[in-house]
Motif scaffolding. Structure first.
Motif, PDB file in Angstrom:
ATOM      1  N   THR A 108       2.744  -1.376  -3.338  1.00 27.22           N
ATOM      2  CA  THR A 108       3.600  -0.338  -3.934  1.00 27.22           C
ATOM      3  C   THR A 108       4.927  -0.944  -4.424  1.00 27.22           C
ATOM      4  OG1 THR A 108       4.332   0.157  -1.709  1.00 27.22           O
ATOM      5  CG2 THR A 108       2.742   1.670  -2.656  1.00 27.22           C
ATOM      6  N   LEU A 109       5.355  -2.043  -3.789  1.00 27.69           N
ATOM      7  CA  LEU A 109       6.603  -2.685  -4.219  1.00 27.69           C
ATOM      8  C   LEU A 109       6.454  -3.340  -5.592  1.00 27.69           C
ATOM      9  CD1 LEU A 109       8.534  -4.415  -1.298  1.00 27.69           C
ATOM     10  CD2 LEU A 109       9.377  -2.813  -3.008  1.00 27.69           C
ATOM     11  N   ILE A 110       5.216  -3.749  -5.926  1.00 33.16           N
ATOM     12  CA  ILE A 110       4.987  -4.339  -7.253  1.00 33.16           C
ATOM     13  C   ILE A 110       5.281  -3.282  -8.316  1.00 33.16           C
ATOM     14  CG2 ILE A 110       3.191  -5.248  -8.813  1.00 33.16           C
ATOM     15  CD1 ILE A 110       1.908  -6.522  -6.327  1.00 33.16           C
ATOM     16  N   PHE A 116      -2.843  -5.272 -15.863  1.00 35.99           N
ATOM     17  CA  PHE A 116      -2.777  -3.818 -16.081  1.00 35.99           C
ATOM     18  C   PHE A 116      -3.482  -3.089 -14.928  1.00 35.99           C
ATOM     19  CE2 PHE A 116      -1.758  -4.161 -20.762  1.00 35.99           C
ATOM     20  CZ  PHE A 116      -0.696  -3.274 -20.736  1.00 35.99           C
ATOM     21  N   ALA A 117      -4.631  -3.663 -14.481  1.00 38.81           N
ATOM     22  CA  ALA A 117      -5.388  -3.030 -13.387  1.00 38.81           C
ATOM     23  C   ALA A 117      -4.562  -3.035 -12.103  1.00 38.81           C
ATOM     24  CB  ALA A 117      -6.714  -3.765 -13.186  1.00 38.81           C
ATOM     25  N   VAL A 118      -3.869  -4.155 -11.817  1.00 35.02           N
ATOM     26  CA  VAL A 118      -3.025  -4.226 -10.613  1.00 35.02           C
ATOM     27  C   VAL A 118      -1.913  -3.187 -10.706  1.00 35.02           C
ATOM     28  CG1 VAL A 118      -1.343  -5.658  -9.362  1.00 35.02           C
ATOM     29  CG2 VAL A 118      -3.501  -6.654 -10.116  1.00 35.02           C
ATOM     30  N   LEU A 119      -1.315  -3.070 -11.902  1.00 35.27           N
ATOM     31  CA  LEU A 119      -0.232  -2.098 -12.093  1.00 35.27           C
ATOM     32  C   LEU A 119      -0.747  -0.674 -11.861  1.00 35.27           C
ATOM     33  CD1 LEU A 119       2.750  -1.771 -12.939  1.00 35.27           C
ATOM     34  CD2 LEU A 119       1.961  -1.457 -15.269  1.00 35.27           C
ATOM     35  N   ALA A 120      -1.965  -0.392 -12.386  1.00 30.76           N
ATOM     36  CA  ALA A 120      -2.549   0.943 -12.221  1.00 30.76           C
ATOM     37  C   ALA A 120      -2.828   1.206 -10.736  1.00 30.76           C
ATOM     38  CB  ALA A 120      -3.839   1.053 -13.029  1.00 30.76           C
ATOM     39  N   TRP A 121      -3.378   0.215 -10.061  1.00 25.26           N
ATOM     40  CA  TRP A 121      -3.710   0.361  -8.641  1.00 25.26           C
ATOM     41  C   TRP A 121      -2.436   0.557  -7.811  1.00 25.26           C
ATOM     42  CZ3 TRP A 121      -3.100  -4.024  -5.061  1.00 25.26           C
ATOM     43  CH2 TRP A 121      -3.525  -3.724  -3.773  1.00 25.26           C
ATOM     44  N   ALA A 122      -1.420  -0.268  -8.082  1.00 25.20           N
ATOM     45  CA  ALA A 122      -0.162  -0.167  -7.333  1.00 25.20           C
ATOM     46  C   ALA A 122       0.508   1.179  -7.599  1.00 25.20           C
ATOM     47  CB  ALA A 122       0.768  -1.310  -7.717  1.00 25.20           C
ATOM     48  N   LEU A 173      -2.203   7.427 -17.432  1.00 25.49           N
ATOM     49  CA  LEU A 173      -2.747   7.747 -18.763  1.00 25.49           C
ATOM     50  C   LEU A 173      -2.259   6.716 -19.787  1.00 25.49           C
ATOM     51  CD1 LEU A 173      -4.135   9.731 -20.790  1.00 25.49           C
ATOM     52  CD2 LEU A 173      -1.877  10.775 -21.073  1.00 25.49           C
ATOM     53  N   CYS A 174      -0.962   6.351 -19.687  1.00 17.20           N
ATOM     54  CA  CYS A 174      -0.395   5.366 -20.624  1.00 17.20           C
ATOM     55  C   CYS A 174      -1.142   4.030 -20.496  1.00 17.20           C
ATOM     56  CB  CYS A 174       1.085   5.146 -20.356  1.00 17.20           C
ATOM     57  SG  CYS A 174       2.081   6.605 -20.620  1.00 17.20           S
ATOM     58  N   ILE A 175      -1.451   3.638 -19.249  1.00 13.97           N
ATOM     59  CA  ILE A 175      -2.167   2.362 -19.044  1.00 13.97           C
ATOM     60  C   ILE A 175      -3.551   2.439 -19.688  1.00 13.97           C
ATOM     61  CG2 ILE A 175      -3.204   0.842 -17.296  1.00 13.97           C
ATOM     62  CD1 ILE A 175      -0.801   1.420 -15.503  1.00 13.97           C
TER      63      ILE A 175
END
Lengths: 424, 167
Positions: free
Chosen positions: A42-44, B99-105, B137-139
């Motif tokens: 979550t910090l990322i 992008f997948a990591v960002l979506a997951w986080a 949605l943006c991702i």
């Protein structure tokens, strides 16, 4: 392998293999954070969003949008016309016009590639028709467009101010004289080269228009920096407020005064500004996570400590920093360099009791030159795209202009008064 | 026949344009409010900053289709054709993963805020996860552009490769 070494290694390898800079920064940070379990996932997300959600950074999309709208109002052509009447007659007249317009457009646009694109299309074909070589024309535009991030408004000053908690307004004011100084050095070099190669000025017969008429036609372009800088200098606006006022002014000029903006053009301008902003902010967001990871792993402290002990003289340190930034400028874009280097330099600035405005202006002036130093110069790529020639051809022509800008940089670095004269 | 304005732009382009316009208008109203009436609507700042995040993610996606994200190409260009093909696939695969990591986080942040913290935004007092949710949605829209960018770049790469072979 230690986390700090892995962070640097992944970054360097991916960068060398041609992965986009933003992705390189993000991939290095995310892999180190997750592999060594240094932070919850979550910090990322938290860090990524926090790097964007900063009120002073809002000035970036606004200044970019104002620049796009003024380009739509064809103000570049009007300015070119004015400068052509002023200096077109001397040796290398059109090349001088190109550099002067580049310097002036810097006071309207805050981004180097945007200035190269806005002026390149207008100027290069005119210069080639007048007998200049296309690479020289493109080099003159790309080099003078450098100054867009030194002469306010400037995307680089906004990000630097946000990173170091320095007043963006004071940085803007501090950039005026250094920007003009570097521009002056470039004008001299362009004139000397043009004289040597026999590039003649525009003949008087071709300049039928009156100076007064041209001045009137470009008055709305001249008035834009007056509003932006005048408002900031008088203490009426913050940089972000000046940016939003600049957008409204540009909209009125393009849509109501010159009537060059259709509805489709307006939406297209908003989309173009969004994409140009995102190109910068996508790097900012991942670079923010990267530099946070660097501080967690301790690599930032180690390098800072090493730098502080390198010399006792602040002038040697500042010249070394300029050399480092110029070297990094050959392979990286200005924003990534800022995020990589500034966290390391903050303790150095404090240790040597350097004026933060002077340091910021010197640092950004060095970054600006990096935009045209080969092999990776963002302005060079934009200019090469316009004339459809390889970057190498322009790179050769741009070197004398880079040398001129470096002379300006050395003066700015050694005499703080150059940057501080208007601030004080 | 000219298409009407609304059909000339895709969904993500419209979202970018309208969000940026909203940011400008909110900021301008606040400037006017502060100088003319001596007050500004502080709660609007969180709206503007969240819109900024959406514009960045959507715009970054559009940038991938326009191939404008800066990268260092000197070494890349020295690789043989097959090496360059592999590196291009690597670059796009890494972008997809990031992008997948960002979506997951982001999803984890939404989930924790919905179930555990129940935090609300400082300005408008709405659940803070509701600002994060549109990012997903943006991702998705950005990934669509990334895929199109990949296809354009591969087509160009193979076209350039064919010319090299003929030469």
């Amino acid at each position: 392998m230690s986390p700090d070494l892995l962070l640097v290694l992944i970054f360097v390898i991916l960068l060398a293999l041609g992965v986009p800079v933003a992705i390189t920064l993000g991939a290095a940070a995310v892999s180190v954070l997750l592999y060594f379990d240094l932070a919850p996932e979550t910090l990322i997300a938290q860090n990524f969003y926090a790097s964007i959600k900063s009120f002073p950074l809002l000035a970036i999309p606004f200044f970019i949008l104002a620049g796009v709208l003024l380009k739509e109002a064809r103000l570049a052509e009007r300015l070119v016309n004015l400068f052509r009447l002023l200096v077109g007659g001397v040796h290398g007249g059109l090349a001088l016009v190109a550099v002067m317009t580049g310097i002036f457009w810097g006071a309207i646009s805050g981004s180097g590639p945007a200035t190269t694109a806005a002026l390149g299309v207008v100027m290069i074909s005119a210069m080639v028709r007048a007998g200049y070589s296309a690479p020289f024309a493109a080099a003159a535009i790309a080099a003078s467009a450098d100054l867009s991030i030194v002469i306010p408004p400037s995307v680089a000053f906004i990000i630097y101010g946000n990173l170091t908690a320095t007043s963006v307004s004071k940085l803007f004011i501090g950039g005026i004289v250094p920007g003009l100084l570097m521009g002056g050095c470039m004008l001299v070099v362009v004139y000397l080269i043009s004289r040597k190669r026999g590039y003649r000025g525009v003949r008087k017969a071709e300049q039928q228009e009156s100076l007064l008429r041209a001045l009137w036609q470009s008055s709305f372009a001249i008035f834009a920096p007056v509003i932006i800088l005048g408002g900031i200098y008088a203490g009426i606006f913050t940089a972000t407020e000046a940016a939003v006022v600049a957008v409204i002014y540009s909209l009125v000029v393009a849509a109501l005064i010159y009537r060059t903006l259709s509805w489709t053009g307006f939406v297209a301008a908003l989309v173009e500004a969004s994409v140009l902003t995102a190109m910068i902010m996508f790097i900012v967001a991942w670079a923010g996570l990267f530099s946070w990871t660097g501080s967690v792993t301790g690599v930032v402290d180690e390098i800072s400590h090493w730098l502080v002990n390198l010399s006792d003289s602040r002038y040697i340190i500042i010249l070394l920093i300029c050399a480092l930034v110029l070297a990094l400028g050959m392979v990286l874009d200005p924003i990534s360099i800022m995020y990589l280097v500034v966290p390391i330099l903050i303790p150095v600035v404090q240790q040597f009791d350097m004026n933060p405005i002077w340091f910021g202006v010197t640092f950004v002036s060095a970054l600006a030159i990096g935009q045209v130093t080969p092999p990776v110069g963002v302005n060079l790529f934009t200019a090469a795209g316009i004339i459809n020639e390889p970057v190498d051809a322009i790179a050769r022509e741009v070197l004398p202009l880079v040398a001129a800008a470096v002379i300006g940089l050395i003066i700015i670095a050694l005499w703080p008064a150059v940057a501080l004269v208007l601030v004080n | 026949m000219d298409k009407p304005v609304w059909r000339r732009f895709a969904l993500d382009e419209w979202l970018c344009a309208l969000l940026l316009l909203a940011m400008v208008l909110i900021a301008f109203v606040n400037v006017l409010g502060r100088y003319l009436f001596g007050y500004s609507l502080a709660f609007t700042e969180e709206l503007t900053l969240n819109f900024f995040v959406y514009v960045v993610v959507l715009g970054a996606g559009l940038g991938f289709e326009q191939l404008i994200h800066p990268r260092f190409e000197s070494l890349f260009n020295r690789f043989p054709f097959s090496g360059r093909t592999l590196l291009l696939v690597l670059a796009y695969a890494l972008t997809l993963v990031l992008f997948a990591v960002l979506a997951w986080a982001t999803w984890r942040r939404i989930y924790i805020n919905m179930t555990l913290f129940h935090s609300t935004s400082a300005g408008l007092g709405i659940p803070s996860w509701s600002y994060d949710a549109p990012v997903l949605l943006c991702i998705l829209l950005a990934l669509r552009r990334l895929w199109r960018g990949f296809r354009i770049e591969m087509r160009r790469h193979y076209a350039a490769g064919a010319t090299d072979d003929n030469a």
